[in-house]
Design a protein around this motif. Structure first.
Motif, PDB file in Angstrom:
ATOM      1  N   UNK A 350     -12.692  33.032  98.616  1.00 44.87           N
ATOM      2  CA  UNK A 350     -13.527  33.088  99.811  1.00 44.87           C
ATOM      3  C   UNK A 350     -14.527  32.622  99.606  1.00 44.87           C
ATOM      4  N   UNK A 351     -14.863  31.116  99.943  1.00 38.73           N
ATOM      5  CA  UNK A 351     -15.917  30.149  99.885  1.00 38.73           C
ATOM      6  C   UNK A 351     -16.210  30.024  98.486  1.00 38.73           C
ATOM      7  N   UNK A 352     -17.266  30.280  97.831  1.00 37.07           N
ATOM      8  CA  UNK A 352     -17.334  29.952  96.459  1.00 37.07           C
ATOM      9  C   UNK A 352     -17.137  30.986  95.572  1.00 37.07           C
ATOM     10  N   UNK A 353     -16.191  31.935  96.083  1.00 36.88           N
ATOM     11  CA  UNK A 353     -16.052  33.326  95.551  1.00 36.88           C
ATOM     12  C   UNK A 353     -14.699  33.263  94.913  1.00 36.88           C
ATOM     13  N   UNK A 354     -14.202  33.624  93.598  1.00 29.85           N
ATOM     14  CA  UNK A 354     -13.118  33.965  93.283  1.00 29.85           C
ATOM     15  C   UNK A 354     -12.733  35.344  92.829  1.00 29.85           C
ATOM     16  N   UNK A 355     -11.836  35.986  93.385  1.00 31.52           N
ATOM     17  CA  UNK A 355     -11.321  37.672  92.988  1.00 31.52           C
ATOM     18  C   UNK A 355     -10.041  37.426  92.142  1.00 31.52           C
ATOM     19  N   UNK A 356      -9.997  38.379  91.368  1.00 34.35           N
ATOM     20  CA  UNK A 356      -8.734  38.354  90.623  1.00 34.35           C
ATOM     21  C   UNK A 356      -8.616  39.767  89.826  1.00 34.35           C
ATOM     22  N   UNK A 357      -7.678  40.127  89.462  1.00 36.48           N
ATOM     23  CA  UNK A 357      -7.594  41.516  88.659  1.00 36.48           C
ATOM     24  C   UNK A 357      -7.541  41.184  87.176  1.00 36.48           C
ATOM     25  N   UNK A 358      -8.326  42.140  86.776  1.00 36.29           N
ATOM     26  CA  UNK A 358      -8.681  41.683  85.182  1.00 36.29           C
ATOM     27  C   UNK A 358      -8.808  43.109  84.553  1.00 36.29           C
ATOM     28  N   UNK A 359      -8.537  43.194  83.153  1.00 38.57           N
ATOM     29  CA  UNK A 359      -8.778  44.464  82.396  1.00 38.57           C
ATOM     30  C   UNK A 359      -8.963  43.738  80.915  1.00 38.57           C
ATOM     31  N   UNK A 360      -9.071  44.784  80.094  1.00 37.88           N
ATOM     32  CA  UNK A 360      -9.091  44.746  78.900  1.00 37.88           C
ATOM     33  C   UNK A 360      -8.862  45.883  77.992  1.00 37.88           C
ATOM     34  N   UNK A 361      -8.991  45.917  76.778  1.00 38.05           N
ATOM     35  CA  UNK A 361      -8.417  47.015  75.697  1.00 38.05           C
ATOM     36  C   UNK A 361      -9.307  48.327  75.977  1.00 38.05           C
ATOM     37  N   UNK A 362     -10.402  48.455  76.654  1.00 35.33           N
ATOM     38  CA  UNK A 362     -11.183  49.361  76.995  1.00 35.33           C
ATOM     39  C   UNK A 362     -11.208  49.684  78.481  1.00 35.33           C
ATOM     40  N   UNK A 363     -10.573  49.040  79.288  1.00 30.38           N
ATOM     41  CA  UNK A 363     -10.339  49.193  80.745  1.00 30.38           C
ATOM     42  C   UNK A 363      -9.032  48.762  81.282  1.00 30.38           C
ATOM     43  N   UNK A 364      -8.692  49.810  82.343  1.00 32.35           N
ATOM     44  CA  UNK A 364      -7.612  49.193  83.256  1.00 32.35           C
ATOM     45  C   UNK A 364      -7.860  48.108  84.077  1.00 32.35           C
ATOM     46  N   UNK A 365      -6.792  47.701  84.791  1.00 33.17           N
ATOM     47  CA  UNK A 365      -7.094  46.535  85.575  1.00 33.17           C
ATOM     48  C   UNK A 365      -8.039  46.930  87.027  1.00 33.17           C
ATOM     49  N   UNK A 366      -8.839  46.020  87.067  1.00 33.23           N
ATOM     50  CA  UNK A 366     -10.082  46.106  88.256  1.00 33.23           C
ATOM     51  C   UNK A 366      -9.635  44.792  89.024  1.00 33.23           C
ATOM     52  N   UNK A 367     -10.340  45.020  90.170  1.00 25.42           N
ATOM     53  CA  UNK A 367     -10.661  43.747  90.861  1.00 25.42           C
ATOM     54  C   UNK A 367     -12.059  43.192  90.753  1.00 25.42           C
ATOM     55  N   UNK A 368     -12.164  41.981  90.075  1.00 25.95           N
ATOM     56  CA  UNK A 368     -13.242  41.342  89.954  1.00 25.95           C
ATOM     57  C   UNK A 368     -13.675  40.254  90.331  1.00 25.95           C
ATOM     58  N   UNK A 369     -14.864  40.011  91.113  1.00 26.30           N
ATOM     59  CA  UNK A 369     -15.305  38.639  91.757  1.00 26.30           C
ATOM     60  C   UNK A 369     -16.219  37.740  90.818  1.00 26.30           C
ATOM     61  N   UNK A 370     -15.756  36.492  90.675  1.00 24.23           N
ATOM     62  CA  UNK A 370     -16.552  35.480  90.227  1.00 24.23           C
ATOM     63  C   UNK A 370     -17.338  34.691  91.216  1.00 24.23           C
ATOM     64  N   UNK A 371     -18.457  34.543  91.201  1.00 23.27           N
ATOM     65  CA  UNK A 371     -19.209  33.650  91.940  1.00 23.27           C
ATOM     66  C   UNK A 371     -19.423  32.292  91.193  1.00 23.27           C
ATOM     67  N   UNK A 372     -18.757  31.408  91.869  1.00 22.71           N
ATOM     68  CA  UNK A 372     -18.716  29.956  90.979  1.00 22.71           C
ATOM     69  C   UNK A 372     -19.838  29.320  91.215  1.00 22.71           C
ATOM     70  N   UNK A 373     -20.850  29.706  91.747  1.00 23.86           N
ATOM     71  CA  UNK A 373     -22.393  28.995  91.587  1.00 23.86           C
ATOM     72  C   UNK A 373     -22.982  29.633  90.780  1.00 23.86           C
ATOM     73  N   UNK A 374     -23.259  30.756  90.485  1.00 23.52           N
ATOM     74  CA  UNK A 374     -24.240  31.801  89.658  1.00 23.52           C
ATOM     75  C   UNK A 374     -23.425  31.919  88.410  1.00 23.52           C
ATOM     76  N   UNK A 375     -22.134  31.849  88.324  1.00 27.49           N
ATOM     77  CA  UNK A 375     -21.214  32.278  87.224  1.00 27.49           C
ATOM     78  C   UNK A 375     -21.198  33.588  86.899  1.00 27.49           C
TER      79      UNK A 375
END
Length: 685
Positions: A350-375
């Motif tokens: 969505x414009x400069x934002x990228x959303x994906x599904x992410x998780x880790x050893x301490x968390x299940x899969x979430x929907x996470x958004x990255x702002x590619x301008x600010x990081x």
């Protein structure tokens, strides 16, 4: 902290909790500034709910009430089941496949009062022939929906055709198959949905044919878009741009400048390339010994997405996948920061934002958004919430051990962990070795409550990426060529033996478990001379057992020729088909096992499990057979998941001699099946 025997530790993570938390968000996408996806509902019969998150909303809402189930059956594994179009007035238009009838439906959720109040209308007809008509990977274009059509022409699993088709949005095809425009012929057995160029003049897609699987070799197809009779569009001049039997193109998209972006493994790794749509000339954009894609099990899977400014959001890595932003002009790749160790697609831009599904050893899969301008990265939906104290979660370790001949074998090892209990001094825990499905697939280092259910009780778990797994390049993937039932068995055993050598596993209490192809590996491990005496028991979930009958009439069309690569062509390797099958080597099986089987499974049907039961009948091998009406390949209902988890734990408690007040041992008595209604029963001995 006090000591207690491994396996006996108290735990708040019970089977009911695991069942209600089963599943993860899938099929993420963007419609304007909104994010949409499907989410699991194990307590609602295992349906997939269509979810929506608007920028100004207080949270995500379900768009369609039960029993709507947004899930396609194309290839039986499904594929992208929905598409949406942002409109200037009236809110978005959504097209989706419903699991119950497999028809495409359209819905305008903002035209009715209240969430879930809008009524979907069918766009495609029903068919009484075989598996009917199925649709996936749609894109809305003008007054049509362009998508993949899977049409059965007879009753057998392989009597079908697949092609690209255009379905009118006005509903005229709801009762009239002739109103569906066939955009391509069915010269290719398999196709993905079309990707349309920015100027609307060309379309690109992927195609392949038996006996290849998409990770063996695919073709990137391109065609012109022209207007035909009645103003209907046509695809003309279709041709192969790149790819072939020895090159796997996993994804293709159009870049804003009108060139093509494609992930191909021509270098030995799935790397991102820019492809000239006229000549097929391909230039690597970020050459690395990493994977920028994965096995194309589901039509419409996406691991990269172009940004408007020319950069590309990518998922990449060796083993685990990270989210990064690639600048094709410089080759610079900047990864997203945060606590997420494993990212998955599809990516929603969505414009400069990228959303994906992410998780880790301490968390299940979430929907996470990255702002590619600010990081900046942040969770925007499906936020993980701890159901218990995280001190009960395992802390996995990525391991590489030496297999036969010194070959590398990758695994994630989950030691027992409890905030108040530890094992006796000098003792080693029981170990469960898990073989993933596929077999062309991989495991991931994510919080899995099914694993935590075991580790919090004092078990160790090893998730093995045996040879043949994805994530480590084509050569690693091709270790399994002709060697299914050999390399996978040896690699799982190598991990178990390495842990025993480190006193991280009790050599007398090792189990192996797996579902689908993992069930095959587990069953083959019980019957293999290479693993004689290693495993004390096995948990087999909807396994492949009898290779001779797992053919074009015994499974679905997508995998009907899979064994050509895993074992060999049937007419050339008939002896291997018999020799490798656990059903033919049942005289070597002497340890207890449990079989868990969905009665509506078209991929590994009950006949596969029953072949093993028939083979061990009269041999005195303790076992249990649990069946689940209404379940297919992959358990989805909460009650099924709970019962399966309880049965697996019960097997381990019984065989390992562990007593627990909160979990009964599994009845391994050899008795006839007398009741399928509750999903339990033994088989005659």
């Amino acid at each position: 902290m006090h000591q207690a025997p491994y396996g006996s530790w108290p735990s708040p993570i019970d089977a009911a909790l695991v069942a209600t938390r089963s599943g993860a968000p899938e099929y993420l996408g963007a419609i304007g500034d909104e994010l949409w996806w499907t989410a699991p509902r194990p307590e609602e019969g295992g349906r997939r709910a269509l979810m929506r998150l608007a920028p100004d909303a207080g949270g995500a809402v379900s768009v369609l009430p039960a029993p709507w189930n947004v899930r396609s059956r194309v290839h039986e594994y499904g594929g992208q089941p929905w598409a949406g179009l942002a409109r200037n007035g009236g809110g978005p238009l959504i097209v989706f496949a419903d699991f119950a009838d497999q028809r495409l439906h359209a819905v305008e959720p903002d035209t009715a009062e209240g969430p879930g109040a809008a009524q979907p209308r069918p766009l495609t007809p029903l068919s009484a022939v075989g598996g009917g008509l199925r649709w996936c990977d749609p894109v809305i274009r003008g007054g049509d929906v362009w998508c993949v059509l899977e049409e059965f022409t007879g009753e057998r699993p392989g009597e079908l055709r697949r092609l690209l088709a255009a379905v009118p949005l006005d509903g005229t095809a709801a009762d009239d198959r002739s109103a569906v425009t066939e955009l391509t012929d069915d010269r290719h057995r398999f196709v993905t949905g079309p990707r349309i160029s920015p100027d609307g003049t060309r379309a690109a897609w992927l195609a392949w044919d038996h006996p290849r699987m998409p990770w063996d070799g695919t073709e990137l197809m391109i065609a012109g878009i022209t207007s035909g009779p009645g103003g209907r569009h046509e695809l003309t001049g279709a041709r192969t741009l790149i790819g072939g039997p020895g090159e796997s193109v996993a994804q293709v998209e159009w870049a804003p400048d009108g060139t093509l972006l494609a992930v191909t493994d021509r270098t030995g790794w799935w790397n991102l390339h820019r492809v000239d749509p006229d000549t097929g000339d391909a230039v690597g954009l970020c050459p690395r010994d990493e994977e920028f894609a994965d096995a194309l099990w589901r039509v419409g899977s996406r691991w990269f997405a172009p940004l408007d400014d020319g950069r590309v959001a990518v998922l990449h890595g060796r083993g685990a996948r990270r989210l990064g932003v690639l600048d094709p002009a410089t080759g610079e790749l900047a990864d997203a920061a945060g606590p997420w160790a494993e990212w998955s697609g599809p990516l929603a831009v969505r414009g400069t934002r990228v959303a994906a599904i992410a998780g880790g050893p301490d968390r299940g899969r979430e929907i996470v958004c990255l702002d590619t301008v600010t990081g900046r990265c942040r969770t925007v939906a499906e936020e993980h919430r701890d159901a218990v104290d995280p001190a009960y979660y395992p802390e996995p370790v990525a391991r590489t051990v030496a297999g036969p001949g010194g070959r590398e074998v990758h695994a994630y090892v989950y030691p027992p962990r409890h905030p108040e209990v530890t094992g006796p001094d000098g003792a080693a825990p029981p170990l469960v070795v898990r073989a993933h499905g596929g077999p062309t697939g991989r495991t991931a280092m994510l919080l899995d409550l099914e694993i935590a259910h075991l580790t919090s009780r004092g078990f160790a778990v090893a998730d093995v990426d045996y040879g043949g797994s994805t994530g480590y390049g084509r050569a690693y993937r091709e270790r399994l060529a002709g060697q299914w039932g050999v390399v996978d068995v040896e690699d799982c055993a190598a991990v178990a033996r390495a842990l025993v050598a480190e006193n991280a596993a009790d050599p007398d209490r090792i189990a192996i478990s797996g579902g689908s192809a993992g069930g095959w590996t587990a069953a083959a491990s019980l019957a293999s001379p290479a693993t004689a005496g290693l495993y004390a028991c096995a948990a087999l979930t909807y396994p492949v057992i009898d290779l001779a009958t797992w053919d074009e009439n015994g499974t679905h069309d997508f995998e009907a020729r899979y064994l050509d690569g895993l074992i060999g062509p049937r007419d050339e390797a008939a002896d291997l088909y018999r020799e490798r099958s656990p059903a033919a080597r049942a005289d070597r099986i002497s340890v207890p096992f449990v079989l868990l089987q969905g009665l509506d499974d078209p991929i590994c049907p009950p006949a596969q499990a029953e072949a093993l039961l028939a083979a061990v009948a009269g041999r005195g091998v303790p076992h249990a057979y649990l069946t689940f009406p209404g379940e297919g390949h992959g358990f989805r209902r909460a009650e099924t998941i709970r019962r399966a988890i309880e049965a697996e734990l019960g097997l381990y408690l019984t065989v390992f001699g562990i007593e627990r007040p909160d979990a009964p041992a599994l009845d391994l008595a050899l008795r006839p099946v007398d009741d399928h209604s509750n999903g339990a029963g033994g088989r005659p001995g």
